[in-house]
Each structure stands twice: as structure tokens, then as C-alpha cells.
Enzyme design. Structure first.
Site, short mmCIF file in Angstrom:
data_model
loop_
_atom_site.label_atom_id
_atom_site.label_comp_id
_atom_site.label_asym_id
_atom_site.label_seq_id
_atom_site.Cartn_x
_atom_site.Cartn_y
_atom_site.Cartn_z
N LYS A 40 -9.64 -20.69 40.71
CA LYS A 40 -8.36 -20.46 40.00
C LYS A 40 -7.59 -19.29 40.63
O LYS A 40 -6.39 -19.38 40.86
CB LYS A 40 -8.58 -20.15 38.51
CG LYS A 40 -9.23 -21.26 37.72
CD LYS A 40 -9.29 -20.94 36.24
CE LYS A 40 -10.06 -19.68 35.86
NZ LYS A 40 -11.51 -19.73 36.18
N ARG B 96 -21.54 -16.67 31.63
CA ARG B 96 -20.10 -17.00 31.75
C ARG B 96 -19.89 -18.52 31.78
O ARG B 96 -18.94 -19.02 31.19
CB ARG B 96 -19.52 -16.34 33.00
CG ARG B 96 -19.42 -14.82 32.84
CD ARG B 96 -19.19 -14.12 34.15
NE ARG B 96 -17.92 -14.47 34.75
CZ ARG B 96 -17.65 -14.34 36.05
NH1 ARG B 96 -18.58 -13.87 36.87
NH2 ARG B 96 -16.48 -14.65 36.51
N ARG C 167 -18.91 -14.24 46.69
CA ARG C 167 -17.56 -13.67 46.76
C ARG C 167 -17.55 -12.14 46.72
O ARG C 167 -18.43 -11.51 46.15
CB ARG C 167 -16.62 -14.29 45.73
CG ARG C 167 -16.91 -14.04 44.30
CD ARG C 167 -15.93 -14.84 43.46
NE ARG C 167 -16.11 -14.54 42.05
CZ ARG C 167 -15.48 -15.18 41.07
NH1 ARG C 167 -14.62 -16.13 41.33
NH2 ARG C 167 -15.70 -14.84 39.83
N ARG D 51 -8.48 -19.10 26.98
CA ARG D 51 -9.90 -19.39 27.20
C ARG D 51 -10.56 -19.89 25.92
O ARG D 51 -11.74 -20.21 25.94
CB ARG D 51 -10.60 -18.11 27.64
CG ARG D 51 -11.04 -18.12 29.11
CD ARG D 51 -11.66 -16.78 29.39
NE ARG D 51 -12.47 -16.74 30.56
CZ ARG D 51 -12.06 -16.23 31.74
NH1 ARG D 51 -10.84 -15.80 31.88
NH2 ARG D 51 -12.91 -16.18 32.75
N ARG E 266 -17.88 -7.97 42.22
CA ARG E 266 -17.67 -7.77 40.79
C ARG E 266 -19.00 -7.60 40.05
O ARG E 266 -19.96 -8.31 40.35
CB ARG E 266 -16.93 -8.96 40.21
CG ARG E 266 -15.44 -8.85 40.39
CD ARG E 266 -14.72 -10.11 40.04
NE ARG E 266 -15.10 -10.70 38.76
CZ ARG E 266 -14.49 -11.75 38.22
NH1 ARG E 266 -13.47 -12.31 38.85
NH2 ARG E 266 -14.88 -12.25 37.07
P1 AMP Z 1 -12.10 -13.72 35.18
O1 AMP Z 1 -11.68 -12.75 36.20
O2 AMP Z 1 -10.99 -14.63 34.73
O3 AMP Z 1 -13.35 -14.49 35.56
O4 AMP Z 1 -12.48 -12.87 33.87
C1 AMP Z 1 -13.52 -11.91 33.90
C2 AMP Z 1 -13.99 -11.61 32.48
O5 AMP Z 1 -12.90 -11.05 31.72
C3 AMP Z 1 -14.44 -12.83 31.67
O6 AMP Z 1 -15.79 -13.19 31.94
C4 AMP Z 1 -14.24 -12.32 30.25
O7 AMP Z 1 -15.27 -11.42 29.88
C5 AMP Z 1 -12.96 -11.51 30.38
N1 AMP Z 1 -11.75 -12.33 30.13
C6 AMP Z 1 -10.78 -12.67 31.03
N2 AMP Z 1 -9.83 -13.43 30.45
C7 AMP Z 1 -10.21 -13.58 29.17
C8 AMP Z 1 -9.65 -14.29 28.05
N3 AMP Z 1 -8.52 -15.01 28.17
N4 AMP Z 1 -10.32 -14.22 26.88
C9 AMP Z 1 -11.46 -13.52 26.74
N5 AMP Z 1 -12.04 -12.84 27.73
C10 AMP Z 1 -11.43 -12.88 28.94
#
Ligand code: AMP
Length: 217
Positions: A13, A172, A127, A88, A161
Site C-alpha cells: 500500500k 498485525r 523491508r 482499518r 520498523r
Molecule cells: P502501517 O504503517 O499502516 O502498517 O501502521 C503501523 C501501525 O500503526 C499499525 O500496526 C497500527 O498499530 C497503527 N495504525 C495505523 N493506522 C491505523 C488505523 N487506521 N487504526 C488503528 N491503528 C492504526
């Protein structure tokens, strides 16, 4: 153009959102990036989010909805935006519907990037990103052009990360299947959902997505 990108962690994404923001000249709104910035800043939200993110959980809908509501009203979003990582949960999707209704705008495309579960763990563990400018890479599918130097800024410092460790990735993926996957029927019922095969090369995925915009134009 207003776009939502859906897909499990590691589907690509973020990579596709980076390309689409150039193609469409609209900002990418990544809630993951916003939360990581809040953590780095040490703000109140950042402190709350840090622990949850490290264990692969989801930050509360209240916090996330407020964050996006604030962001989409900024002037740079007037022509549209790409949502990467939001919504989400069904609760976030419903709140987004309400925001859009209030602002008299609508979503143009919801795009699901589909990837096999087995490939996700492998992708995520490979990554890394530039510690200085944040440019994202993958040891297998997107290495730096010159070994050890960021393509964008030339820095030689890279990081991974904290939530990309194997045990957190499993949590996740479970969150995705339980909380986020129900958004697929939510949007498909409205006829706004398109699915793209995310196992294809990055360029092919991008052109399949941009072809959707041409068909709709
Ligand atoms: P991402 O970079 O999109 O994989 O997000 C990393 C982490 O941020 C996720 O595993 C969640 O813990 C948190 N996170 C990001 N976006 C959301 C969202 N829309 N709702 C809840 N937690 C989020």
C-alpha cells in the site's frame, strides 16, 4: 480524486500510495506514518500509540478518526488524497462516511491489494528504510541502486520498523483479518471496490491501478 488503499501489512500500500500521489498530484495520508511521527515527537498520542504499535494492535478509533478528520480538511487535500492505512475498522469506515457527508465529498475508488499470506511475512522481514529521509526499500524487491546509499538522499543509515519483527507481524495479520477484512464487503456492496493482484511486479500493480482511473474518467 479520493482513494482508499486496502490490504494487509506488506501488501505494498505504501509503495503504491507513493507512486499514486505523484501520478495524481494529491497527498498520501498514511496513518502509520502519522503515528510514527507522533511517537518520534513524544506527544501524548505518540506515547499511547507506541506500546500498541509495538505489539501489533490497533490504536483506538477515536484517536484515528480525529487525526484523519483534521488532516483531510487541510488545504492540500482540496483536490483529493490517498488514504493508506485508514480506515482499518468498520467503526473508522462509518466515521469516514460521516466526515465525507459533512464535507459534501465522496470516495472515488477503494482499491484492495491482494497478496498471499505466506508472501507477506517474507516481504515485511525484508523491508527497511532510510533513517534520514524515510525512503522505503526491500532487500529482495527494491534494493538501493547503489549498495549502502539511499537513492533519494545518499544517506548510509538505514533502519527497520520496530513492528516488522516476525512475532509482531503475526499479530498485525490477525488484526487485519479480524478488523480490517470486513471492510471489503462493506465497500464492495457499494460497487466502489476494485481488487488488484499484489503478487505482480510493482510496476504492473501501479499500471493496473492507474488503468482503473482511466476507465472511470
Ligand atoms: P502501517 O504503517 O499502516 O502498517 O501502521 C503501523 C501501525 O500503526 C499499525 O500496526 C497500527 O498499530 C497503527 N495504525 C495505523 N493506522 C491505523 C488505523 N487506521 N487504526 C488503528 N491503528 C492504526
Amino acid at each position: 480524486m479520493k482513494i482508499i488503499l486496502l490490504g494487509p501489512p506488506g501488501a505494498g500500500k505504501g509503495t503504491q500510495a507513493d507512486r499514486l500521489k505523484e501520478y495524481l498530484s494529491v497527498p498520501k495520508l498514511s496513518t502509520g506514518d502519522m503515528l510514527r511521527a507522533a511517537v518520534a515527537e513524544g506527544s501524548e498520542i505518540g506515547q499511547k500509540a507506541d506500546k500498541i504499535m509495538r505489539t501489533g494492535g490497533l490504536v483506538s478509533d477515536d484517536i484515528m478518526v480525529a487525526m484523519i478528520a483534521d488532516r483531510i480538511q487541510k488545504p492540500d487535500c482540496a483536490k483529493g488524497f490517498i488514504l493508506d492505512g485508514f480506515p482499518r475498522t468498520i467503526g473508522q469506515a462509518q466515521a469516514l462516511d460521516q466526515m465525507f457527508e459533512k464535507l459534501h465529498i465522496g470516495i472515488d475508488h477503494v482499491i484492495e491489494i491482494k497478496v498471499n499470506d505466506a508472501a507477506l511475512v517474507e516481504r515485511i522481514s525484508n523491508r527497511f528504510s532510510c533513517s534520514k529521509c524515510g525512503a522505503g526499500y526491500n532487500h529482495k524487491s527494491k534494493p538501493t541502486k547503489v549498495k549502502g546509499a539511499c537513492d533519494t538522499c545518499g544517506s548510509s543509515e538505514f533502519s527497520q520498523r520496530a513492528d516488522d519483527r516476525a512475532e509482531t507481524v503475526a499479530a498485525r495479520l490477525e488484526q487485519y483479518n479480524q478488523q480490517t477484512a470486513p471492510l471489503l464487503p462493506y465497500y464492495s456492496k457499494r460497487g466502489t471496490l476494485h481488487s488488484v493482484d499484489g503478487m505482480q511486479p510493482i510496476d504492473t500493480v501501479t499500471s493496473e491501478i492507474t488503468d482503473l482511473f482511466k476507465v472511470a474518467a
